[in-house]
Design a protein around this motif. Sequence first.
Motif, PDB file in Angstrom:
ATOM      1  N   ASP A  34       0.706  -1.180   0.177  1.00  0.00           N
ATOM      2  CA  ASP A  34       0.244  -0.034  -0.483  1.00  0.00           C
ATOM      3  C   ASP A  34       0.035   1.020  -0.430  1.00  0.00           C
ATOM      4  O   ASP A  34       0.593   1.858  -1.151  1.00  0.00           O
ATOM      5  CB  ASP A  34      -1.261   0.286   0.882  1.00  0.00           C
ATOM      6  CG  ASP A  34      -1.900  -0.992   0.869  1.00  0.00           C
ATOM      7  OD1 ASP A  34      -2.255  -1.509   0.185  1.00  0.00           O
ATOM      8  OD2 ASP A  34      -2.927  -0.932   2.298  1.00  0.00           O
ATOM      9  N   LYS A  35       1.990   1.763   1.208  1.00  0.00           N
ATOM     10  CA  LYS A  35       2.686   2.514   1.131  1.00  0.00           C
ATOM     11  C   LYS A  35       3.482   3.110  -0.522  1.00  0.00           C
ATOM     12  O   LYS A  35       4.141   4.157  -0.312  1.00  0.00           O
ATOM     13  CB  LYS A  35       3.377   2.689   1.924  1.00  0.00           C
ATOM     14  CG  LYS A  35       4.595   1.535   1.857  1.00  0.00           C
ATOM     15  CD  LYS A  35       5.965   1.101   3.275  1.00  0.00           C
ATOM     16  CE  LYS A  35       6.642   0.551   2.861  1.00  0.00           C
ATOM     17  NZ  LYS A  35       7.054  -0.438   1.776  1.00  0.00           N
ATOM     18  N   ASP A  36       3.580   1.972  -1.044  1.00  0.00           N
ATOM     19  CA  ASP A  36       4.661   2.387  -2.366  1.00  0.00           C
ATOM     20  C   ASP A  36       3.485   2.687  -3.904  1.00  0.00           C
ATOM     21  O   ASP A  36       3.137   3.711  -4.113  1.00  0.00           O
ATOM     22  CB  ASP A  36       4.863   0.724  -3.277  1.00  0.00           C
ATOM     23  CG  ASP A  36       5.948  -0.242  -1.949  1.00  0.00           C
ATOM     24  OD1 ASP A  36       6.394   1.158  -1.305  1.00  0.00           O
ATOM     25  OD2 ASP A  36       5.727  -1.066  -1.821  1.00  0.00           O
ATOM     26  N   SER A  39       1.884   6.823  -2.105  1.00  0.00           N
ATOM     27  CA  SER A  39       2.678   6.816  -2.202  1.00  0.00           C
ATOM     28  C   SER A  39       2.832   8.492  -3.497  1.00  0.00           C
ATOM     29  O   SER A  39       2.789   9.630  -2.496  1.00  0.00           O
ATOM     30  CB  SER A  39       4.297   6.832  -2.496  1.00  0.00           C
ATOM     31  OG  SER A  39       4.316   6.216  -3.843  1.00  0.00           O
ATOM     32  N   TYR A 132      -3.310   7.715   3.255  1.00  0.00           N
ATOM     33  CA  TYR A 132      -2.095   8.374   2.565  1.00  0.00           C
ATOM     34  C   TYR A 132      -2.885   9.564   2.091  1.00  0.00           C
ATOM     35  O   TYR A 132      -1.819  10.347   1.194  1.00  0.00           O
ATOM     36  CB  TYR A 132      -1.230   6.900   1.416  1.00  0.00           C
ATOM     37  CG  TYR A 132      -0.875   5.662   2.347  1.00  0.00           C
ATOM     38  CD1 TYR A 132      -0.098   5.521   2.100  1.00  0.00           C
ATOM     39  CD2 TYR A 132      -2.361   5.117   2.472  1.00  0.00           C
ATOM     40  CE1 TYR A 132       0.537   4.583   3.333  1.00  0.00           C
ATOM     41  CE2 TYR A 132      -1.929   3.889   2.604  1.00  0.00           C
ATOM     42  CZ  TYR A 132      -0.238   4.090   3.476  1.00  0.00           C
ATOM     43  OH  TYR A 132       0.310   2.668   3.829  1.00  0.00           O
ATOM     44  N   ASN A 135       0.060  12.240   0.623  1.00  0.00           N
ATOM     45  CA  ASN A 135       0.465  12.482  -0.505  1.00  0.00           C
ATOM     46  C   ASN A 135       0.496  13.076  -1.868  1.00  0.00           C
ATOM     47  O   ASN A 135       0.989  12.699  -2.745  1.00  0.00           O
ATOM     48  CB  ASN A 135       1.191  10.676  -0.769  1.00  0.00           C
ATOM     49  CG  ASN A 135       1.877  10.022   0.677  1.00  0.00           C
ATOM     50  OD1 ASN A 135       2.753  10.443   1.564  1.00  0.00           O
ATOM     51  ND2 ASN A 135       1.501   9.186   0.891  1.00  0.00           N
TER      52      ASN A 135
END
Lengths: 696, 268
Positions: A34-36, A39, A132, A135
């Motif tokens: 998810d964090k990739d 982002s 997120y 971002n």
Amino acid sequence: MKFKSSIFIVLAFGSIIASCKRTLDIPPMNVVQDKDLFSSSGGMSIYMARLYSQMPFEDFKYSPARQFYDDWLVAPGANEGSSISRDAGTAMTVEGYGRLQRAFWGTGSSASNAAFSLLRDANRLRETLPEYRANFSDAEYKHYIGEAYFARAMVFYELAKRYGGVPLVTSLLKYPDVPAAQLDMPRATEEETWNQVLADFDSAAANLSETSLKRGYANKYVAYGFKSEAMLFAGSVAKYNKITGFGQKTGVRVIGFDPSKAAAASVKYFQEAYKAARAIMKSNKYSLYKKKWSATDKEGQYQNMVDMFSDITSSENIYIKEYKYPDLAHGYDSYNIPRQLMGGNGYSAENCPTLDFVEMFDGFPKNPDGTIQVFDAKGKYLMYDKITDLFAKAEPRLRAYVILPGEAFKGEVIEIRRGVYTGDASGGINPLRVVNSGAPDYTVSGPSNYNQVDAYTAKGAFAGKKSLFLSQNGTTHEVVTLPDGTSMNASGKSGPFTSDATAAITGFTIRKWLNPNMPQSLVLEARSEQPFVLMRYGEVLLNAAEAASELLLAGQTDPTGGGDNLLQIAYTSIRDIRERAGADPLAGMSDLAGASGLQLIRKERRKELAFENKILWDIRRWRTQHSDVLNGFTQSDGAYYKGLYPFYSTTTGKYFFDAGLEEGRRRFRMTEQEYYFAIPTDEVSKSPKIDQQPGR
Amino acid sequence: MKYLSQSILCCLAVVFFNACTKLDNYDEPHETIKGTVVDAVTGELVLTDQGSEGTRVRMNELSWPRTRVATNFDFFSMKEGNFQNTKVFKGRYNVRVDGAFIPLVRLNATGDTLANETKVVNIEGVTEVQFKVQPFLKIEWVGKPTVSNGKITAVIKVTRAVTPADFKTKIQPMGGYSDDMLNVTDVRLFVSQVPYVGFREWDNRYSTQVNYTGNAFEAQLGQPITITTSGTIPSGRTVFIRGAARINYATENIKRHNYNVAMRVDVP
């Protein structure tokens, strides 16, 4: 043995020690996290690519027989009455039903049954993205949330169209954290499902940006467009649907509306359809495509309507699906090209417009009942010097959608001729469909193929003098020597033939969507790139007109509070569409009033949006698919469509046309129950909560 | 080691034999259910079509505890109005029939049960059931059909088998009631070349359908109606004909016809 066991002990001990260390307890390095993804817009485009690759768009890779993501033999228009297709069969009727055991409903990875997988991706985006948020810019963030709602709305819409009430999975189901038994969800009522569709389209429109962030993404007006279409569907079902019932397992009304609430629900949905369509009209961002249109030039009007489906810059396009060879191409040209231009894969003429469709248009002689006139007052065929004369003044829109006999395509005359008549024509030619010197029989019990008629078999009045010549197929012709000594094949290069259906089997072949500039060598499967228009301004106008008409019939006024005169809006919408099409102008606003006005709007829709994967759904939501009388039969009894078959008379050098039931006698039969697809039986039998349709 | 290999063999043998016993060893179903659907008033069989637009028998096994909701086990009645299935597992079943008669299961607009006239039976050996129902219409032949020039002319009589008042008492509580539901919408003369003539098996070249709008048929109830087949049936053919009519009311979402007895006609 003692040594062995001590090894085991050491090994066992070692593994216990190792497990105390957490060095291996990390997210897998080879799976994107998810964090990739969440982002940046770059990561998001990967997520969106997957989302969009599963979207249930009814485009060049959709057919009623095979549903989504299958571009084999696509012939949009077949099954809706606009055309007949050799291979599309009679899908979504009783006979064609077996193939639809699984239409979109499912959790599969193959996109044709990806409804719940796509739903999961949409819910996941909506629930995870807030973590997120930092971002993204505010506008981007809102747009992506809107995309999630849009995807969800489309899933529920496409499911509701097919199944009625469906399980409303509106949050991310956490498995295996929660046991599967607790995650099993029953179907909601049909009304709740449509309300969810409405809420999701509204959330999508509220969040999506005015213009798409990226080519191919949705935007606010795309959401409004589909919302107006979906709400027309919901309103029509609430108003016209007659079948309802309760699920056996849950007792929930999974199809149909509660009779006491249906009328109010229908008004509510029509109001929403109207509001959504008007929001697009008032934005002034879109307009009817008129680049080459001129009020006085029929040829320009024709060319304008041919170009509008391939012009990517068209101001009418609200949402299109683009294709690109070799990654994502389709085979529309290959399957639907006229027979004489057949490509290397050996397909052609899958989409043959019916005479029933052609008769809806203006500009050629008609009988008082609206059917095409082919006989004169004495019952003899009308004769034409050129094959194109019959349709010389036909509505430009018809010519832009359909290749009529003798018209040109790719610079070549498309030769559509059923046969050659050599009999005496001095006193006129009598109707051809005669067997054993009986009366001409154009009913279903009459001759189905011209090789059965007396003129061909040399019986009855033609005893001993065969006067009709036909071609078996594209290569085996009966050849006739003309009075001037030249010879002529019985059938035209594009058919129709006696026993080869890769031709213009109805006497017409499709022009709409075909790429007129594609080199012959590239007319192959998976080679076409022209975009499919999923939502255009023309439909929005038709949606507004239909919703306005339905609201007037229900005694309502403008739901937007903007002071619209509903009749005026309906009138200008239909007038503009007809004007652009080159159709005969309406007499005035009163044409649109009342129930007959609604019928006029529906007819305009059937003409304008034919071959766009819309009309079959329209006749289903109007609940007229089973009950409309077609050539004496309804589909609930089994109905047939008509063709128009051109013949050449050698003694006069003129052409004549025979109108009647299509030679293949394809029978379309469906019962009211089929308006709702059966839930895939394995889904019903494995779940204690998923109900089959009541009555099935 | 010999002992070890033997014991492994032994284990394998047990596993294999075990697997043999894990085959589907449930006895094949050989109980029979036989039944009839009769008119509650006259006791006559309710004639129907053979197929999904005719009388459907739906069974749900109650004695099989492994499925929480029993799977529907459907089959269709014969055209004479009786049904039989000789491959049923022994057990306790709920049996219902749906056809062109007042539904046995009636629910109101919120899904609550108003009436449930289905049967719960223990099926063992040959179990017979009889459903007494109230068909919507009764169709009768009047005299013998005549044939001339390949066209058959038959006279039929359509009467109500359930009174409008009774129909209303039973159907109105289900919600959405309208007197239009009682209207006869079409009368047909089905023609087929096989005896199983009906909605699922008819030759549309010859069959005739007469539609009625609104309550236009009301005056003709009980009166002889003359219907002639369409098209020309070639000389020498044997066909089967059947009269049918239906009202504007769907049971289990299908508007079903009531029928009379199929009759053989030889076209001279």
